[in-house]
Motif scaffolding. Structure first.
Motif, mmCIF file in Angstrom:
data_model
loop_
_atom_site.group_PDB
_atom_site.id
_atom_site.type_symbol
_atom_site.label_atom_id
_atom_site.label_comp_id
_atom_site.label_asym_id
_atom_site.label_seq_id
_atom_site.Cartn_x
_atom_site.Cartn_y
_atom_site.Cartn_z
ATOM 1 N N ALA A 316 133.122 -7.941 44.567
ATOM 2 C CA ALA A 316 132.331 -8.180 43.360
ATOM 3 C C ALA A 316 130.864 -8.177 43.764
ATOM 4 C CB ALA A 316 132.702 -9.504 42.714
ATOM 5 N N MET A 317 130.088 -7.369 43.081
ATOM 6 C CA MET A 317 128.676 -7.206 43.423
ATOM 7 C C MET A 317 127.815 -7.659 42.242
ATOM 8 S SD MET A 317 126.758 -3.656 44.450
ATOM 9 C CE MET A 317 125.095 -3.622 45.120
ATOM 10 N N VAL A 318 126.845 -8.493 42.544
ATOM 11 C CA VAL A 318 125.828 -8.878 41.561
ATOM 12 C C VAL A 318 124.541 -8.183 41.989
ATOM 13 C CG1 VAL A 318 124.552 -10.760 40.490
ATOM 14 C CG2 VAL A 318 126.931 -11.109 41.182
ATOM 15 N N HIS A 319 124.148 -7.171 41.257
ATOM 16 C CA HIS A 319 122.990 -6.361 41.658
ATOM 17 C C HIS A 319 121.848 -6.572 40.676
ATOM 18 C CE1 HIS A 319 120.349 -2.886 42.074
ATOM 19 N NE2 HIS A 319 120.824 -2.743 43.290
ATOM 20 N N CYS A 320 120.685 -6.916 41.223
ATOM 21 C CA CYS A 320 119.484 -7.106 40.413
ATOM 22 C C CYS A 320 118.440 -6.081 40.833
ATOM 23 C CB CYS A 320 118.924 -8.514 40.597
ATOM 24 S SG CYS A 320 120.142 -9.820 40.286
ATOM 25 N N ASN A 321 117.820 -5.445 39.877
ATOM 26 C CA ASN A 321 116.855 -4.382 40.167
ATOM 27 C C ASN A 321 115.590 -4.898 40.838
ATOM 28 O OD1 ASN A 321 118.480 -2.400 39.127
ATOM 29 N ND2 ASN A 321 117.366 -2.172 37.209
ATOM 30 N N ASN A 322 115.305 -6.177 40.658
ATOM 31 C CA ASN A 322 114.031 -6.724 41.127
ATOM 32 C C ASN A 322 114.271 -7.774 42.197
ATOM 33 O OD1 ASN A 322 112.040 -5.569 38.961
ATOM 34 N ND2 ASN A 322 113.805 -6.335 37.828
ATOM 35 N N GLY A 323 113.644 -7.575 43.354
ATOM 36 C CA GLY A 323 113.806 -8.506 44.457
ATOM 37 C C GLY A 323 112.484 -9.100 44.888
ATOM 38 N N ALA A 324 112.028 -8.706 46.081
ATOM 39 C CA ALA A 324 110.881 -9.360 46.705
ATOM 40 C C ALA A 324 109.555 -8.635 46.491
ATOM 41 C CB ALA A 324 111.146 -9.505 48.202
ATOM 42 N N SER A 325 109.518 -7.591 45.672
ATOM 43 C CA SER A 325 108.284 -6.813 45.524
ATOM 44 C C SER A 325 107.159 -7.639 44.898
ATOM 45 C CB SER A 325 108.537 -5.560 44.689
ATOM 46 O OG SER A 325 109.391 -4.675 45.360
ATOM 47 N N GLU A 326 107.469 -8.426 43.882
ATOM 48 C CA GLU A 326 106.430 -9.241 43.244
ATOM 49 C C GLU A 326 105.950 -10.335 44.196
ATOM 50 O OE1 GLU A 326 103.928 -10.620 39.968
ATOM 51 O OE2 GLU A 326 104.685 -8.731 40.809
ATOM 52 N N LEU A 327 106.876 -10.891 44.959
ATOM 53 C CA LEU A 327 106.504 -11.869 45.978
ATOM 54 C C LEU A 327 105.549 -11.245 46.989
ATOM 55 C CD1 LEU A 327 107.173 -14.787 46.998
ATOM 56 C CD2 LEU A 327 108.952 -13.733 48.391
ATOM 57 N N ALA A 328 105.821 -10.012 47.384
ATOM 58 C CA ALA A 328 104.950 -9.314 48.329
ATOM 59 C C ALA A 328 103.571 -9.065 47.737
ATOM 60 C CB ALA A 328 105.588 -7.987 48.745
ATOM 61 N N ALA A 329 103.510 -8.787 46.435
ATOM 62 C CA ALA A 329 102.217 -8.561 45.789
ATOM 63 C C ALA A 329 101.360 -9.832 45.838
ATOM 64 C CB ALA A 329 102.422 -8.109 44.344
ATOM 65 N N TRP A 330 101.982 -10.977 45.573
ATOM 66 C CA TRP A 330 101.235 -12.228 45.633
ATOM 67 C C TRP A 330 100.821 -12.552 47.069
ATOM 68 C CZ3 TRP A 330 98.868 -14.465 41.830
ATOM 69 C CH2 TRP A 330 99.329 -14.311 40.530
ATOM 70 N N ALA A 331 101.694 -12.270 48.029
ATOM 71 C CA ALA A 331 101.330 -12.487 49.433
ATOM 72 C C ALA A 331 100.137 -11.617 49.808
ATOM 73 C CB ALA A 331 102.514 -12.193 50.342
ATOM 74 N N GLY A 332 100.100 -10.386 49.301
ATOM 75 C CA GLY A 332 98.959 -9.520 49.555
ATOM 76 C C GLY A 332 97.673 -10.069 48.961
ATOM 77 N N LEU A 333 97.773 -10.644 47.753
ATOM 78 C CA LEU A 333 96.598 -11.223 47.119
ATOM 79 C C LEU A 333 96.072 -12.412 47.934
ATOM 80 C CD1 LEU A 333 96.026 -11.828 43.382
ATOM 81 C CD2 LEU A 333 95.732 -13.740 44.940
ATOM 82 N N PHE A 334 96.971 -13.300 48.359
ATOM 83 C CA PHE A 334 96.539 -14.456 49.155
ATOM 84 C C PHE A 334 96.017 -14.021 50.525
ATOM 85 C CE2 PHE A 334 99.377 -16.893 46.226
ATOM 86 C CZ PHE A 334 98.420 -17.773 45.759
ATOM 87 N N GLY A 335 96.617 -12.964 51.074
ATOM 88 C CA GLY A 335 96.115 -12.445 52.337
ATOM 89 C C GLY A 335 94.707 -11.910 52.202
ATOM 90 N N LEU A 374 109.435 -6.191 37.877
ATOM 91 C CA LEU A 374 108.649 -4.962 37.844
ATOM 92 C C LEU A 374 109.390 -3.864 37.099
ATOM 93 C CD1 LEU A 374 107.432 -5.142 41.518
ATOM 94 C CD2 LEU A 374 105.910 -5.074 39.545
ATOM 95 N N ALA A 375 110.699 -3.907 37.142
ATOM 96 C CA ALA A 375 111.549 -2.940 36.439
ATOM 97 C C ALA A 375 112.456 -3.702 35.487
ATOM 98 C CB ALA A 375 112.372 -2.129 37.448
ATOM 99 N N GLY A 376 113.215 -2.974 34.664
ATOM 100 C CA GLY A 376 114.175 -3.612 33.787
ATOM 101 C C GLY A 376 115.225 -4.366 34.594
ATOM 102 N N GLU A 377 115.859 -5.344 33.959
ATOM 103 C CA GLU A 377 116.858 -6.165 34.645
ATOM 104 C C GLU A 377 118.082 -6.306 33.757
ATOM 105 O OE1 GLU A 377 118.361 -6.960 37.389
ATOM 106 O OE2 GLU A 377 116.391 -7.619 38.104
#
Length: 565
Positions: A316-335, A374-377
């Protein structure tokens, strides 16, 4: 004790190795393992990025080819730097890639439309129709959903379709000339039968009856690649395939190749989660959970995909289109803020600082709510995504709460699907975390344990990813005798490699079940691996449950934002 450098160099020259290449969402990575598949000798890779063209997410095939060459060249450079030798052969090669999507070719093997990736959510009508027709959930990203949507829309290319495949299947065909696919990846194209070794014949017949009289004239079975399970041979590297990987000409053809697999299957291998009641969570551009089932589910659920392990066992697979990309964007901003303040930090240090700060936040995120969409879910009922941070006037806006909300948000849609599994009574003994977010010890892992209310383990190889997983599957082919012949350099499988519990006569691995593969992983790969397990903290469990209630309620704001912006 580390092996002697000269011995390792001799193993590399003799081909007592296995090479895995995985095409992920943002990085193509190559991983070389030694005679001991748990020993990573070298890695290489390159960055790449999807394009949003004509309202579809895609990668060009030119980018695929260039990325393969770049990742392989980077690996070879690392081998030369560390061991002062150039590899010319391997014991076996494996290719993996992000699952699902749609690559359609005509009879002359020409691409008919740009690659449609798993990230596209334009197949709703087709997925709904097929789910009803088959009596099982057909997710939006599955290959058959993309094909059927093209049929429903009357797309001009449909009459010319002679074959369809996934990205891993395409790369494997370029390397070997063989139109085959590992069962785990194939299970994201079309439902697999109860034996776990081929497509479901009855459902194929239903589909052909449904599409009779349409522009799709060929039977669906003829369009799909052949199915192989872990340990079965899937072709050999051709001269053209060797030249594609290594234009220098150093790489020799003739190397056995294992069945190409999807990133879900390689994640399961990389976390030793192929036996019933085990599972893993892989966090990257997307995030998904895989749980190996003891029994069939009682009912179909739109939140759950039914796929298989690389050995063909039901998952059984629970697949979500959105993972760590938004987290990475915020890390880039703080960096960037740190850099502008005159105290620049390396990216890993930025993540370490922010993740540690999340531990100071309130258990429920202080009333903050973060969406990483970032994408549909589909699991959350969102056709389009809009990343958002929402708070009420009385919420507690601190950096700790902000970062905890971001990490919780990464798990939000995943938790919705995992709640459905819990309602089905699916038992889980252990979950393994897998992906770069788990490099900071005790943070993403702890919050995931709270989100799932289950123990979460992270191993030494958690950040090596699916490239290591597919290298292990290649080593499994090599060691269990499934290559059925010697490599280009005439190298026999590694000594003792046939000592795999459940192997059939002659050393070939048993197929159609997890026993042989799980035994190989337990005895030859993970026997001495260090694993850190975190039990769920009751305060985190309660805090995430409160957060998830806000997450559900706030989906209306997400839908409104998609309409407005």
């Amino acid at each position: 004790m580390q092996p002697d450098r000269s011995d390792t160099a001799a193993d590399i020259l003799a081909g007592r190795t296995a090479l895995g290449i995985e095409l992920g969402s943002t990085r193509i990575k190559a991983c070389l393992v030694g005679a001991d598949p748990g020993e990573v000798l070298a890695v290489g890779g390159c960055e790449w990025e999807n394009e949003y063209a004509d309202r579809r997410w895609t990668y060009s095939l030119d980018a695929v080819h260039a990325g393969l060459r770049a990742a392989y060249a980077d690996l070879v450079a690392e081998v030369r730097r560390r061991y002062d030798v150039t590899p010319e052969t391997f014991g076996a090669i494996g290719v993996s890639a992000m699952m699902h999507g749609y690559l359609a070719f005509d009879a002359a093997d020409r691409l008919l439309v740009p690659f449609r990736t798993w990230r596209n959510t334009s197949t709703g009508p087709a997925a709904a129709e097929l789910s009803e027709l088959f009596g099982v959930n057909i997710p939006l990203r599955w290959s058959v959903a993309h094909l059927h949507q093209a049929v429903l829309d009357g797309e001009a290319h449909v009459p010319d379709v002679a074959s369809i495949t996934t990205l891993a299947g395409y790369v494997h065909r370029r390397l070997t000339g063989e139109r085959v696919l590992g069962v785990g990846d194939a299970s994201g194209m079309f439902p697999i039968d109860a034996a776990g070794t081929d497509y479901d014949a009855e459902l194929l017949a239903r589909y052909d009856r449904r599409t009779a009289g349409t522009a799709l004239t060929a039977p669906l079975r003829r369009l799909l690649p052949e199915v192989r399970v872990a340990g079965q041979a899937a072709g050999r590297l051709t001269a053209d395939g060797a030249a594609l990987l290594d234009p220098s000409g150093a790489l020799a053809p003739g190397i056995p190749c294992c069945p190409p697999e999807g990133d879900a299957g390689t994640g399961m291998v990389a976390t030793n989660a192929v036996a019933p009641r085990t599972g893993n969570v892989s966090a990257g551009t997307s995030i998904f959970a895989m749980v190996v089932l003891e029994r069939p589910l009682a009912h179909p659920h739109p939140e759950l995909d039914l796929v298989t392990t690389p050995a063909g066992d039901p998952v059984a697979m629970v697949h979500c289109n959105n993972g760590a990309s938004e987290l990475a964007a915020w890390a880039g901003l703080f960096g960037r803020f740190a850099e502008a303040a005159g105290v620049p930090l390396e990216p890993d240090a930025v993540y370490e600082t922010l993740f540690r700060e999340a531990l100071t936040g309130d258990a429920d995120g202080g009333g903050l709510l973060a969406y990483n969409t970032l994408a549909g879910e589909p699991i959350a009922g969102l056709d389009e995504g809009r990343p958002m941070v929402v708070r009420t006037p009385d919420s507690r806006l601190t950096l700790g709460n902000f970062m905890r909300a971001q990490l919780y948000g990464m798990y939000g849609a995943l938790a919705l699907g995992m709640r459905v599994l819990a309602e089905e009574g699916v038992g889980i003994d252990r979950m393994f975390g897998h992906g770069g977010v788990f490099r900071t010890a005790g943070v993403a892992q702890r919050f995931l344990a709270g989100a799932l209310a289950a123990p979460v383990a992270v191993g030494e190889t958690a950040s090596e990813g699916g490239a290591w997983g597919i290298a292990v599957l290649a080593a499994y082919l090599r060691d269990a005798g499934g290559a059925d012949a010697r490599g280009a350099a005439g190298v026999a499988p590694a000594a003792g490699g046939a000592d795999v519990r459940g192997a059939a006569a002659g050393g070939a691995p048993a197929v159609g079940g997890a026993e042989a593969l799980s035994a190989y992983l337990a005895e030859h790969v993970f026997a001495g691996a260090a694993v850190d397990t975190v039990d769920p903290d009751p305060a985190d469990v309660a805090g995430f449950a409160a957060y998830l209630e806000r997450f559900r309620a706030g989906l209306a704001a997400e839908e409104a934002a998609a309409r407005a912006l």
